[in-house]
Design a protein around this motif. Structure first.
Motif, short mmCIF file in Angstrom:
data_model
loop_
_atom_site.label_atom_id
_atom_site.label_comp_id
_atom_site.label_asym_id
_atom_site.label_seq_id
_atom_site.Cartn_x
_atom_site.Cartn_y
_atom_site.Cartn_z
N GLU A 113 63.67 65.38 40.19
CA GLU A 113 62.38 66.05 40.26
C GLU A 113 62.55 67.43 39.64
OE1 GLU A 113 58.33 65.93 41.27
OE2 GLU A 113 59.82 64.35 41.48
N SER A 114 61.75 67.73 38.63
CA SER A 114 61.83 69.02 37.94
C SER A 114 60.57 69.83 38.18
CB SER A 114 62.02 68.81 36.43
OG SER A 114 63.23 68.15 36.17
N VAL A 115 60.75 71.11 38.43
CA VAL A 115 59.64 72.05 38.56
C VAL A 115 59.91 73.17 37.58
CG1 VAL A 115 58.39 73.62 40.11
CG2 VAL A 115 59.39 71.50 41.01
N TYR A 116 58.95 73.42 36.67
CA TYR A 116 59.17 74.42 35.63
C TYR A 116 57.83 74.97 35.15
CZ TYR A 116 58.22 70.31 32.72
OH TYR A 116 57.67 69.20 32.16
N MET A 117 57.93 76.09 34.45
CA MET A 117 56.75 76.71 33.87
C MET A 117 56.60 76.20 32.43
SD MET A 117 54.29 78.89 34.53
CE MET A 117 54.87 79.86 35.91
N TRP A 118 55.40 75.71 32.08
CA TRP A 118 55.14 75.25 30.72
C TRP A 118 53.73 75.65 30.34
CZ3 TRP A 118 57.63 74.22 26.58
CH2 TRP A 118 57.03 73.57 25.51
N GLN A 119 53.62 76.44 29.28
CA GLN A 119 52.34 76.90 28.74
C GLN A 119 51.48 77.54 29.83
OE1 GLN A 119 50.91 73.37 26.68
NE2 GLN A 119 52.16 73.88 24.88
N GLY A 120 52.12 78.40 30.63
CA GLY A 120 51.41 79.16 31.64
C GLY A 120 51.10 78.42 32.93
N GLU A 121 51.55 77.19 33.06
CA GLU A 121 51.27 76.38 34.24
C GLU A 121 52.58 75.93 34.89
OE1 GLU A 121 48.14 75.45 35.32
OE2 GLU A 121 47.22 76.63 33.71
N VAL A 122 52.58 75.84 36.21
CA VAL A 122 53.71 75.26 36.92
C VAL A 122 53.56 73.74 36.85
CG1 VAL A 122 54.87 75.01 39.14
CG2 VAL A 122 53.95 77.24 38.46
N VAL A 123 54.60 73.10 36.36
CA VAL A 123 54.61 71.64 36.20
C VAL A 123 55.68 71.07 37.14
CG1 VAL A 123 55.03 69.75 34.58
CG2 VAL A 123 53.91 71.84 33.78
N GLN A 124 55.35 69.97 37.80
CA GLN A 124 56.31 69.24 38.61
C GLN A 124 56.25 67.79 38.17
OE1 GLN A 124 55.98 69.85 42.82
NE2 GLN A 124 57.62 68.41 43.29
N GLN A 125 57.38 67.26 37.74
CA GLN A 125 57.40 65.88 37.26
C GLN A 125 58.76 65.25 37.46
OE1 GLN A 125 56.43 66.36 33.02
NE2 GLN A 125 58.46 65.61 32.53
N THR A 126 58.77 63.94 37.44
CA THR A 126 60.01 63.18 37.51
C THR A 126 60.59 63.09 36.10
OG1 THR A 126 59.17 61.89 39.35
CG2 THR A 126 61.00 60.95 38.14
N GLU A 127 61.89 63.32 36.00
CA GLU A 127 62.60 63.21 34.72
C GLU A 127 63.89 62.44 34.94
OE1 GLU A 127 61.86 66.90 31.93
OE2 GLU A 127 62.68 67.59 33.84
N THR A 128 64.58 62.17 33.85
CA THR A 128 65.89 61.53 33.87
C THR A 128 66.89 62.51 33.28
OG1 THR A 128 64.88 59.36 33.65
CG2 THR A 128 67.19 59.53 33.06
N LYS A 129 68.00 62.71 33.96
CA LYS A 129 69.02 63.68 33.54
C LYS A 129 70.17 62.98 32.83
CE LYS A 129 70.50 68.01 34.20
NZ LYS A 129 69.66 69.16 33.86
N LEU A 130 70.63 63.56 31.75
CA LEU A 130 71.79 63.05 31.02
C LEU A 130 72.92 64.06 31.06
CD1 LEU A 130 69.12 61.88 29.48
CD2 LEU A 130 70.80 61.13 27.83
N PHE A 131 74.14 63.57 31.30
CA PHE A 131 75.36 64.35 31.20
C PHE A 131 76.17 63.74 30.06
CE2 PHE A 131 74.03 64.90 35.57
CZ PHE A 131 74.19 66.27 35.75
N ILE A 132 76.30 64.49 28.98
CA ILE A 132 76.90 64.00 27.74
C ILE A 132 78.29 64.60 27.60
CG2 ILE A 132 76.64 63.97 25.22
CD1 ILE A 132 73.54 64.56 25.89
N LYS A 133 79.32 63.74 27.48
CA LYS A 133 80.70 64.21 27.35
C LYS A 133 81.13 64.09 25.89
CE LYS A 133 80.44 62.71 31.76
NZ LYS A 133 80.96 61.55 32.41
#
Length: 106
Positions: A41-61
Protein backbone atom coordinates in the motif's frame (compact mmCIF):
# COMPACT_ATOMS: atom_id res chain seq x y z
CA UNK A 1 36.67 0.59 -3.29
CA UNK A 2 33.12 1.16 -4.58
CA UNK A 3 30.53 -1.53 -3.88
CA UNK A 4 30.32 -4.02 -6.74
CA UNK A 5 26.67 -5.02 -6.24
CA UNK A 6 23.47 -2.98 -6.16
CA UNK A 7 19.91 -3.43 -4.99
CA UNK A 8 17.43 -1.33 -6.96
CA UNK A 9 13.88 -0.78 -5.77
CA UNK A 10 10.97 0.22 -7.92
CA UNK A 11 7.19 -0.11 -7.89
CA UNK A 12 4.66 -1.01 -10.58
CA UNK A 13 0.92 -0.48 -10.74
CA UNK A 14 0.19 -4.21 -10.77
CA UNK A 15 1.78 -7.64 -10.62
CA UNK A 16 1.49 -8.26 -14.37
CA UNK A 17 3.55 -5.17 -15.25
CA UNK A 18 6.02 -6.00 -12.49
CA UNK A 19 6.48 -9.53 -13.87
CA UNK A 20 7.01 -8.23 -17.40
CA UNK A 21 9.66 -5.77 -16.21
CA UNK A 22 11.37 -8.40 -14.04
CA UNK A 23 11.50 -10.95 -16.86
CA UNK A 24 12.91 -8.40 -19.27
CA UNK A 25 15.68 -7.36 -16.85
CA UNK A 26 16.66 -11.00 -16.21
CA UNK A 27 16.44 -11.97 -19.90
CA UNK A 28 18.72 -9.07 -20.87
CA UNK A 29 21.16 -10.16 -18.12
CA UNK A 30 20.75 -6.81 -16.40
CA UNK A 31 19.55 -8.44 -13.18
CA UNK A 32 20.53 -11.74 -11.62
CA UNK A 33 17.27 -11.89 -9.70
CA UNK A 34 14.16 -9.77 -9.15
CA UNK A 35 11.95 -10.29 -6.11
CA UNK A 36 8.33 -9.24 -6.57
CA UNK A 37 6.21 -8.32 -3.55
CA UNK A 38 2.72 -8.52 -5.03
CA UNK A 39 0.83 -6.13 -2.77
CA UNK A 40 2.01 -3.03 -0.96
CA UNK A 41 0.00 0.00 0.00
CA UNK A 42 1.55 3.30 -1.10
CA UNK A 43 0.60 6.78 0.06
CA UNK A 44 2.22 9.67 -1.79
CA UNK A 45 1.72 13.17 -3.11
CA UNK A 46 1.04 13.41 -6.86
CA UNK A 47 0.06 16.59 -8.70
CA UNK A 48 -1.00 18.31 -5.49
CA UNK A 49 -3.16 15.43 -4.24
CA UNK A 50 -2.56 12.71 -1.67
CA UNK A 51 -2.88 9.37 -3.44
CA UNK A 52 -3.28 5.98 -1.76
CA UNK A 53 -3.10 2.91 -3.96
CA UNK A 54 -2.01 -0.69 -4.11
CA UNK A 55 1.27 -1.28 -5.96
CA UNK A 56 3.74 -4.10 -6.54
CA UNK A 57 7.31 -3.70 -5.27
CA UNK A 58 10.38 -5.00 -7.08
CA UNK A 59 13.81 -5.65 -5.56
CA UNK A 60 16.31 -5.90 -8.42
CA UNK A 61 19.75 -7.47 -7.76
CA UNK A 62 22.50 -6.40 -10.13
CA UNK A 63 26.12 -5.36 -10.45
CA UNK A 64 27.42 -1.80 -10.46
CA UNK A 65 28.56 -1.95 -14.08
CA UNK A 66 24.99 -2.68 -15.20
CA UNK A 67 23.35 0.06 -13.15
CA UNK A 68 22.92 2.72 -15.83
CA UNK A 69 21.42 0.19 -18.27
CA UNK A 70 19.02 -1.12 -15.60
CA UNK A 71 17.86 2.43 -14.87
CA UNK A 72 17.37 3.28 -18.55
CA UNK A 73 15.48 0.01 -19.13
CA UNK A 74 13.15 0.68 -16.19
CA UNK A 75 12.44 4.18 -17.52
CA UNK A 76 11.88 2.85 -21.04
CA UNK A 77 9.49 0.03 -20.07
CA UNK A 78 7.69 1.59 -17.11
CA UNK A 79 4.17 2.95 -17.48
CA UNK A 80 4.57 5.60 -14.74
CA UNK A 81 5.52 9.15 -15.71
CA UNK A 82 8.02 9.22 -12.83
CA UNK A 83 8.91 5.67 -11.75
CA UNK A 84 10.51 5.09 -8.38
CA UNK A 85 14.13 4.10 -8.84
CA UNK A 86 16.16 3.87 -5.65
CA UNK A 87 19.63 2.35 -5.60
CA UNK A 88 21.27 0.82 -2.55
CA UNK A 89 24.90 -0.25 -2.31
CA UNK A 90 25.35 -3.85 -1.20
CA UNK A 91 28.34 -3.85 1.12
CA UNK A 92 28.28 -7.43 2.38
CA UNK A 93 26.53 -10.76 2.29
CA UNK A 94 26.89 -14.36 1.17
CA UNK A 95 29.96 -14.65 -1.06
CA UNK A 96 28.54 -17.75 -2.76
CA UNK A 97 25.49 -15.69 -3.79
CA UNK A 98 27.74 -12.97 -5.22
CA UNK A 99 29.72 -15.58 -7.18
CA UNK A 100 26.42 -16.87 -8.58
CA UNK A 101 25.49 -13.31 -9.58
CA UNK A 102 28.85 -12.92 -11.32
CA UNK A 103 28.21 -16.10 -13.33
CA UNK A 104 24.65 -15.16 -14.27
CA UNK A 105 25.47 -11.60 -15.29
CA UNK A 106 28.49 -12.37 -17.48
Amino acid sequence: MAPQYKLIMTTCDNQQNASLLAKQLVTLKLAACVNILPTIESVYMWQGEVVQQTETKLFIKTKSDKLSKVISTIKELHNYDVPEIQVLDVTGGNLAYFHWMDEVLN
